[in-house]
Design a protein around this motif. Structure first.
Motif, PDB file in Angstrom:
ATOM      1  N   GLU A  32       0.885  -1.158   0.000  1.00 39.45           N
ATOM      2  CA  GLU A  32       0.000   0.000   0.000  1.00 39.45           C
ATOM      3  C   GLU A  32       0.929   1.216   0.000  1.00 39.45           C
ATOM      4  OE1 GLU A  32      -2.455   0.245   3.463  1.00 39.45           O
ATOM      5  OE2 GLU A  32      -3.216   2.223   2.933  1.00 39.45           O
ATOM      6  N   TYR A  36       3.894  11.478  -0.053  1.00 42.44           N
ATOM      7  CA  TYR A  36       3.653  12.606   0.822  1.00 42.44           C
ATOM      8  C   TYR A  36       4.526  13.765   0.359  1.00 42.44           C
ATOM      9  CZ  TYR A  36       0.866  10.177   4.331  1.00 42.44           C
ATOM     10  OH  TYR A  36      -0.146   9.510   4.987  1.00 42.44           O
ATOM     11  N   LEU A  44       3.809  17.899   6.802  1.00 47.45           N
ATOM     12  CA  LEU A  44       3.766  16.785   5.857  1.00 47.45           C
ATOM     13  C   LEU A  44       2.311  16.485   5.498  1.00 47.45           C
ATOM     14  CD1 LEU A  44       5.929  14.811   4.714  1.00 47.45           C
ATOM     15  CD2 LEU A  44       5.440  13.334   6.665  1.00 47.45           C
ATOM     16  N   LEU A  46      -0.459  14.285   2.643  1.00 46.16           N
ATOM     17  CA  LEU A  46      -0.612  13.263   1.614  1.00 46.16           C
ATOM     18  C   LEU A  46      -0.813  13.907   0.251  1.00 46.16           C
ATOM     19  CD1 LEU A  46      -1.039  10.220   0.965  1.00 46.16           C
ATOM     20  CD2 LEU A  46      -3.491  10.642   1.268  1.00 46.16           C
ATOM     21  N   ARG A  49      -2.225   8.352  -3.247  1.00 42.85           N
ATOM     22  CA  ARG A  49      -2.046   6.959  -2.827  1.00 42.85           C
ATOM     23  C   ARG A  49      -2.335   6.055  -4.005  1.00 42.85           C
ATOM     24  NH1 ARG A  49      -6.872   7.346   1.372  1.00 42.85           N
ATOM     25  NH2 ARG A  49      -6.589   9.542   0.917  1.00 42.85           N
ATOM     26  N   ILE A  51      -3.897   3.308  -4.326  1.00 40.44           N
ATOM     27  CA  ILE A  51      -5.207   2.663  -4.400  1.00 40.44           C
ATOM     28  C   ILE A  51      -6.228   3.568  -5.089  1.00 40.44           C
ATOM     29  CG2 ILE A  51      -6.075   3.484  -2.183  1.00 40.44           C
ATOM     30  CD1 ILE A  51      -6.343  -0.107  -3.490  1.00 40.44           C
ATOM     31  N   TYR A  86       8.175  12.531  -0.259  1.00 40.48           N
ATOM     32  CA  TYR A  86       8.489  11.262   0.389  1.00 40.48           C
ATOM     33  C   TYR A  86       7.569  10.165  -0.139  1.00 40.48           C
ATOM     34  CZ  TYR A  86      10.912  14.006   3.990  1.00 40.48           C
ATOM     35  OH  TYR A  86      11.758  14.847   4.664  1.00 40.48           O
ATOM     36  N   THR A  91       3.068  -0.626   6.158  1.00 41.11           N
ATOM     37  CA  THR A  91       3.395  -2.002   6.524  1.00 41.11           C
ATOM     38  C   THR A  91       2.437  -2.532   7.575  1.00 41.11           C
ATOM     39  OG1 THR A  91       5.027  -1.130   8.064  1.00 41.11           O
ATOM     40  CG2 THR A  91       5.797  -1.753   5.879  1.00 41.11           C
ATOM     41  N   GLY A  92       1.326  -1.898   7.716  1.00 41.41           N
ATOM     42  CA  GLY A  92       0.290  -2.393   8.608  1.00 41.41           C
ATOM     43  C   GLY A  92      -0.013  -1.453   9.739  1.00 41.41           C
ATOM     44  N   ARG A  93      -1.258  -1.278  10.044  1.00 40.26           N
ATOM     45  CA  ARG A  93      -1.705  -0.524  11.205  1.00 40.26           C
ATOM     46  C   ARG A  93      -1.090   0.860  11.297  1.00 40.26           C
ATOM     47  NH1 ARG A  93      -6.275  -3.001  12.843  1.00 40.26           N
ATOM     48  NH2 ARG A  93      -5.918  -5.124  13.579  1.00 40.26           N
ATOM     49  N   ARG A  94      -1.140   1.601  10.200  1.00 40.70           N
ATOM     50  CA  ARG A  94      -0.651   2.986  10.209  1.00 40.70           C
ATOM     51  C   ARG A  94       0.848   3.078  10.456  1.00 40.70           C
ATOM     52  NH1 ARG A  94      -4.797   2.398   8.546  1.00 40.70           N
ATOM     53  NH2 ARG A  94      -6.819   2.997   9.380  1.00 40.70           N
ATOM     54  N   ALA A  95       1.564   2.015  10.199  1.00 39.27           N
ATOM     55  CA  ALA A  95       3.018   2.033  10.341  1.00 39.27           C
ATOM     56  C   ALA A  95       3.627   2.294   8.982  1.00 39.27           C
ATOM     57  CB  ALA A  95       3.510   0.709  10.904  1.00 39.27           C
ATOM     58  N   LEU A  96       3.856   3.555   8.693  1.00 36.28           N
ATOM     59  CA  LEU A  96       4.427   3.909   7.397  1.00 36.28           C
ATOM     60  C   LEU A  96       5.943   3.792   7.433  1.00 36.28           C
ATOM     61  CD1 LEU A  96       2.314   7.083   6.514  1.00 36.28           C
ATOM     62  CD2 LEU A  96       2.132   4.817   5.474  1.00 36.28           C
ATOM     63  N   PHE A  98       8.989   5.185   5.420  1.00 36.02           N
ATOM     64  CA  PHE A  98       9.254   6.277   4.493  1.00 36.02           C
ATOM     65  C   PHE A  98      10.593   6.085   3.787  1.00 36.02           C
ATOM     66  CE2 PHE A  98       6.045   9.534   5.127  1.00 36.02           C
ATOM     67  CZ  PHE A  98       5.481   9.187   6.341  1.00 36.02           C
TER      68      PHE A  98
ATOM     69  N   SER B  33      -0.463   7.925  15.409  1.00 39.82           N
ATOM     70  CA  SER B  33       0.857   7.323  15.177  1.00 39.82           C
ATOM     71  C   SER B  33       1.937   8.341  15.487  1.00 39.82           C
ATOM     72  CB  SER B  33       0.993   6.883  13.713  1.00 39.82           C
ATOM     73  OG  SER B  33       0.017   5.939  13.375  1.00 39.82           O
ATOM     74  N   TYR B  35       6.142   9.363  14.891  1.00 40.59           N
ATOM     75  CA  TYR B  35       7.318   9.164  14.057  1.00 40.59           C
ATOM     76  C   TYR B  35       8.457  10.038  14.575  1.00 40.59           C
ATOM     77  CZ  TYR B  35       4.132   7.063  10.683  1.00 40.59           C
ATOM     78  OH  TYR B  35       3.195   6.260  10.075  1.00 40.59           O
ATOM     79  N   LEU B  43      12.555   9.569   8.423  1.00 45.57           N
ATOM     80  CA  LEU B  43      11.308   9.381   9.173  1.00 45.57           C
ATOM     81  C   LEU B  43      11.177   7.924   9.573  1.00 45.57           C
ATOM     82  CD1 LEU B  43       9.064  11.529   6.893  1.00 45.57           C
ATOM     83  CD2 LEU B  43       8.877  11.620   9.378  1.00 45.57           C
ATOM     84  N   PHE B  45       8.993   5.099  12.074  1.00 48.11           N
ATOM     85  CA  PHE B  45       7.785   4.831  12.842  1.00 48.11           C
ATOM     86  C   PHE B  45       8.143   4.414  14.263  1.00 48.11           C
ATOM     87  CE2 PHE B  45       3.566   3.453  13.699  1.00 48.11           C
ATOM     88  CZ  PHE B  45       3.642   2.214  14.318  1.00 48.11           C
ATOM     89  N   GLU B  48       1.867   3.145  17.199  1.00 47.34           N
ATOM     90  CA  GLU B  48       0.528   3.576  16.839  1.00 47.34           C
ATOM     91  C   GLU B  48      -0.456   3.144  17.915  1.00 47.34           C
ATOM     92  OE1 GLU B  48      -2.167   1.398  15.368  1.00 47.34           O
ATOM     93  OE2 GLU B  48      -3.525   3.003  14.700  1.00 47.34           O
ATOM     94  N   ASN B  56       0.740  -1.217  17.270  1.00 41.80           N
ATOM     95  CA  ASN B  56       1.935  -1.514  16.495  1.00 41.80           C
ATOM     96  C   ASN B  56       3.104  -0.729  17.073  1.00 41.80           C
ATOM     97  OD1 ASN B  56       3.506  -2.598  14.474  1.00 41.80           O
ATOM     98  ND2 ASN B  56       2.316  -1.742  12.794  1.00 41.80           N
ATOM     99  N   GLU B 101      -6.199   8.173   5.204  1.00 40.69           N
ATOM    100  CA  GLU B 101      -5.077   9.085   5.196  1.00 40.69           C
ATOM    101  C   GLU B 101      -4.643   9.431   6.609  1.00 40.69           C
ATOM    102  OE1 GLU B 101      -6.043  12.633   3.117  1.00 40.69           O
ATOM    103  OE2 GLU B 101      -4.276  13.727   3.807  1.00 40.69           O
ATOM    104  N   GLN B 102      -3.329   9.528   6.785  1.00 41.70           N
ATOM    105  CA  GLN B 102      -2.791  10.026   8.046  1.00 41.70           C
ATOM    106  C   GLN B 102      -2.552  11.523   7.910  1.00 41.70           C
ATOM    107  OE1 GLN B 102       0.276   7.897  10.211  1.00 41.70           O
ATOM    108  NE2 GLN B 102      -0.022   6.103   8.928  1.00 41.70           N
ATOM    109  N   PHE B 104      -0.746  14.765   9.498  1.00 41.73           N
ATOM    110  CA  PHE B 104       0.394  15.009  10.369  1.00 41.73           C
ATOM    111  C   PHE B 104       0.299  16.346  11.099  1.00 41.73           C
ATOM    112  CE2 PHE B 104       3.530  11.674   9.742  1.00 41.73           C
ATOM    113  CZ  PHE B 104       2.974  10.992   8.669  1.00 41.73           C
TER     114      PHE B 104
END
Lengths: 108, 113
Positions: A32, A36, A44, A46, A49, A51, A86, A91-96, A98, B33, B35, B43, B45, B48, B56, B101-102, B104
Protein backbone atom coordinates in the motif's frame (compact mmCIF):
# COMPACT_ATOMS: atom_id res chain seq x y z
CA UNK A 1 12.16 -6.60 5.65
CA UNK A 2 10.32 -3.68 4.16
CA UNK A 3 12.29 -0.90 2.58
CA UNK A 4 11.60 2.19 0.48
CA UNK A 5 14.34 3.66 -1.68
CA UNK A 6 14.36 7.10 -3.22
CA UNK A 7 17.66 7.27 -5.07
CA UNK A 8 17.75 11.01 -5.67
CA UNK A 9 18.25 13.47 -2.83
CA UNK A 10 17.76 16.42 -5.13
CA UNK A 11 16.05 16.77 -8.47
CA UNK A 12 16.34 20.12 -10.20
CA UNK A 13 14.28 20.90 -13.31
CA UNK A 14 13.14 23.94 -15.19
CA UNK A 15 9.55 25.12 -15.20
CA UNK A 16 7.57 23.29 -17.86
CA UNK A 17 9.89 20.28 -17.94
CA UNK A 18 8.65 16.77 -17.10
CA UNK A 19 9.31 15.44 -13.64
CA UNK A 20 9.82 11.89 -12.43
CA UNK A 21 10.59 11.17 -8.80
CA UNK A 22 11.72 7.60 -8.37
CA UNK A 23 10.57 5.24 -5.65
CA UNK A 24 11.34 1.54 -5.29
CA UNK A 25 10.10 -0.67 -2.53
CA UNK A 26 10.80 -4.02 -0.99
CA UNK A 27 7.92 -5.76 0.77
CA UNK A 28 6.78 -9.37 0.91
CA UNK A 29 3.09 -8.56 1.33
CA UNK A 30 0.62 -6.66 -0.81
CA UNK A 31 1.96 -3.08 -0.89
CA UNK A 32 0.00 0.00 0.00
CA UNK A 33 1.97 2.97 -1.28
CA UNK A 34 1.71 6.72 -0.84
CA UNK A 35 3.42 9.91 -1.84
CA UNK A 36 3.65 12.61 0.82
CA UNK A 37 4.80 16.17 0.20
CA UNK A 38 6.18 18.83 2.49
CA UNK A 39 6.19 22.39 1.19
CA UNK A 40 8.44 24.97 2.84
CA UNK A 41 7.31 25.73 6.40
CA UNK A 42 4.27 23.46 6.08
CA UNK A 43 3.49 20.11 7.60
CA UNK A 44 3.77 16.79 5.86
CA UNK A 45 0.66 16.04 3.81
CA UNK A 46 -0.61 13.26 1.61
CA UNK A 47 -0.27 13.88 -2.10
CA UNK A 48 -1.67 10.67 -3.47
CA UNK A 49 -2.05 6.96 -2.83
CA UNK A 50 -1.81 4.08 -5.26
CA UNK A 51 -5.21 2.66 -4.40
CA UNK A 52 -6.97 5.80 -5.59
CA UNK A 53 -5.30 5.91 -9.01
CA UNK A 54 -5.99 9.63 -9.09
CA UNK A 55 -4.15 12.70 -10.36
CA UNK A 56 -3.48 15.38 -7.78
CA UNK A 57 -2.03 18.76 -8.81
CA UNK A 58 -1.11 17.12 -12.10
CA UNK A 59 0.90 14.35 -10.41
CA UNK A 60 0.29 10.67 -11.05
CA UNK A 61 1.95 7.53 -9.78
CA UNK A 62 1.51 3.99 -11.00
CA UNK A 63 2.31 0.95 -8.96
CA UNK A 64 4.46 -1.48 -10.92
CA UNK A 65 4.62 -4.70 -8.94
CA UNK A 66 6.97 -6.34 -11.41
CA UNK A 67 9.56 -3.63 -10.98
CA UNK A 68 8.51 -2.91 -7.37
CA UNK A 69 8.29 0.77 -8.21
CA UNK A 70 5.92 3.64 -7.54
CA UNK A 71 7.41 6.57 -9.41
CA UNK A 72 5.78 10.00 -9.20
CA UNK A 73 5.35 11.85 -12.48
CA UNK A 74 4.18 15.19 -13.74
CA UNK A 75 4.35 16.22 -17.39
CA UNK A 76 4.98 19.93 -16.83
CA UNK A 77 6.60 21.13 -13.60
CA UNK A 78 5.50 24.36 -11.94
CA UNK A 79 7.50 26.50 -9.54
CA UNK A 80 4.96 25.81 -6.80
CA UNK A 81 5.82 22.11 -7.03
CA UNK A 82 9.15 22.81 -5.33
CA UNK A 83 9.04 20.79 -2.12
CA UNK A 84 10.28 17.69 -0.36
CA UNK A 85 8.62 14.49 -1.58
CA UNK A 86 8.49 11.26 0.39
CA UNK A 87 7.42 7.87 -0.84
CA UNK A 88 5.87 5.74 1.90
CA UNK A 89 4.83 2.11 2.31
CA UNK A 90 2.13 1.06 4.74
CA UNK A 91 3.40 -2.00 6.52
CA UNK A 92 0.29 -2.39 8.61
CA UNK A 93 -1.70 -0.52 11.20
CA UNK A 94 -0.65 2.99 10.21
CA UNK A 95 3.02 2.03 10.34
CA UNK A 96 4.43 3.91 7.40
CA UNK A 97 7.92 3.15 6.18
CA UNK A 98 9.25 6.28 4.49
CA UNK A 99 11.93 6.73 1.90
CA UNK A 100 14.67 9.25 2.55
CA UNK A 101 12.93 11.87 0.45
CA UNK A 102 13.70 13.80 -2.73
CA UNK A 103 13.89 17.55 -2.83
CA UNK A 104 12.33 18.83 -6.04
CA UNK A 105 13.56 22.23 -7.14
CA UNK A 106 11.73 23.82 -10.05
CA UNK A 107 13.64 26.70 -11.51
CA UNK A 108 11.95 29.54 -13.42
CA UNK B 1 -11.83 20.87 11.37
CA UNK B 2 -8.82 21.86 13.39
CA UNK B 3 -5.68 19.98 12.41
CA UNK B 4 -3.44 17.81 14.52
CA UNK B 5 -1.77 19.82 17.25
CA UNK B 6 1.42 19.01 19.10
CA UNK B 7 2.82 20.57 22.25
CA UNK B 8 5.30 21.84 22.98
CA UNK B 9 6.70 22.86 19.63
CA UNK B 10 10.27 23.16 20.88
CA UNK B 11 12.02 21.56 23.81
CA UNK B 12 15.57 21.55 25.12
CA UNK B 13 16.64 18.88 27.59
CA UNK B 14 19.90 17.50 28.91
CA UNK B 15 21.17 13.93 28.77
CA UNK B 16 19.61 11.65 31.31
CA UNK B 17 16.40 13.64 31.67
CA UNK B 18 13.02 12.47 30.52
CA UNK B 19 10.51 14.21 28.31
CA UNK B 20 6.80 13.98 27.52
CA UNK B 21 5.34 15.14 24.24
CA UNK B 22 1.66 15.61 23.57
CA UNK B 23 -0.49 15.15 20.48
CA UNK B 24 -4.14 16.07 19.98
CA UNK B 25 -5.66 14.36 16.95
CA UNK B 26 -8.28 15.68 14.61
CA UNK B 27 -11.70 15.43 16.19
CA UNK B 28 -13.17 12.01 15.53
CA UNK B 29 -9.87 10.35 14.73
CA UNK B 30 -9.08 7.46 17.02
CA UNK B 31 -5.75 6.36 15.59
CA UNK B 32 -2.57 8.23 16.52
CA UNK B 33 0.86 7.32 15.18
CA UNK B 34 4.23 8.73 16.21
CA UNK B 35 7.32 9.16 14.06
CA UNK B 36 10.86 10.33 14.67
CA UNK B 37 12.56 12.40 11.99
CA UNK B 38 16.33 12.89 11.97
CA UNK B 39 18.73 13.96 9.20
CA UNK B 40 20.56 10.65 9.40
CA UNK B 41 17.71 8.14 9.70
CA UNK B 42 14.87 10.06 8.10
CA UNK B 43 11.31 9.38 9.17
CA UNK B 44 10.94 6.31 11.37
CA UNK B 45 7.78 4.83 12.84
CA UNK B 46 7.66 4.71 16.63
CA UNK B 47 4.23 3.35 17.53
CA UNK B 48 0.53 3.58 16.84
CA UNK B 49 -2.38 3.77 19.25
CA UNK B 50 -6.05 3.12 18.70
CA UNK B 51 -8.72 3.31 21.38
CA UNK B 52 -6.09 3.54 24.13
CA UNK B 53 -4.28 0.40 22.93
CA UNK B 54 -0.91 0.19 21.29
CA UNK B 55 -1.48 -1.72 18.06
CA UNK B 56 1.94 -1.51 16.50
CA UNK B 57 5.45 -0.65 17.54
CA UNK B 58 8.56 0.25 15.60
CA UNK B 59 12.11 -0.75 16.31
CA UNK B 60 12.98 1.62 19.14
CA UNK B 61 14.33 0.88 22.61
CA UNK B 62 12.06 0.62 25.61
CA UNK B 63 13.01 4.15 26.66
CA UNK B 64 10.42 5.28 24.13
CA UNK B 65 6.89 4.74 25.32
CA UNK B 66 3.49 6.18 24.74
CA UNK B 67 -0.10 6.13 25.75
CA UNK B 68 -3.47 7.25 24.56
CA UNK B 69 -6.31 8.66 26.56
CA UNK B 70 -10.03 8.08 26.21
CA UNK B 71 -10.39 11.34 24.25
CA UNK B 72 -7.80 10.00 21.75
CA UNK B 73 -5.12 12.46 22.82
CA UNK B 74 -1.75 10.79 22.96
CA UNK B 75 1.51 11.32 24.75
CA UNK B 76 4.91 9.88 24.13
CA UNK B 77 7.63 9.70 26.72
CA UNK B 78 11.35 9.31 26.32
CA UNK B 79 13.29 8.45 29.44
CA UNK B 80 17.03 8.71 30.08
CA UNK B 81 17.55 11.00 27.11
CA UNK B 82 20.57 10.52 24.88
CA UNK B 83 22.13 12.98 22.46
CA UNK B 84 20.88 10.82 19.58
CA UNK B 85 17.29 11.41 20.63
CA UNK B 86 17.50 14.94 19.27
CA UNK B 87 14.94 14.94 16.50
CA UNK B 88 11.65 16.21 15.20
CA UNK B 89 8.85 14.09 16.62
CA UNK B 90 5.75 13.95 14.47
CA UNK B 91 2.39 12.58 15.28
CA UNK B 92 -0.29 11.71 12.79
CA UNK B 93 -3.94 10.92 13.24
CA UNK B 94 -6.40 9.06 11.08
CA UNK B 95 -9.85 7.61 11.25
CA UNK B 96 -9.68 3.85 11.25
CA UNK B 97 -10.12 2.18 7.94
CA UNK B 98 -8.00 0.25 5.53
CA UNK B 99 -6.60 3.07 3.44
CA UNK B 100 -7.39 6.13 5.46
CA UNK B 101 -5.08 9.08 5.20
CA UNK B 102 -2.79 10.03 8.05
CA UNK B 103 -2.84 13.74 8.90
CA UNK B 104 0.39 15.01 10.37
CA UNK B 105 1.00 17.57 13.05
CA UNK B 106 3.70 20.25 12.89
CA UNK B 107 6.04 18.28 15.13
CA UNK B 108 7.92 18.86 18.35
CA UNK B 109 11.59 19.72 17.93
CA UNK B 110 13.54 18.07 20.76
CA UNK B 111 17.14 19.06 21.37
CA UNK B 112 19.18 17.04 23.86
CA UNK B 113 22.32 18.73 25.18
Amino acid sequence: AQRVTQPEKLLSVFKGAPVELKCNYSYSGSPELFWYVQYSRQRLQLLLRHISRESIKGFTADLNKGETSFHLKKPFAQEEDSAMYYCALNTGRRALTFGSGTRLQVQP
Amino acid sequence: KAGVTQTPRYLIKTRGQQVTLSCSPISGHRSVSWYQQTPGQGLQFLFEYFSETQRNKGNFPGRFSGRQFSNSRSEMNVSTLELGDSALYLCASSSDGLFNEQFFGPGTRLTVL
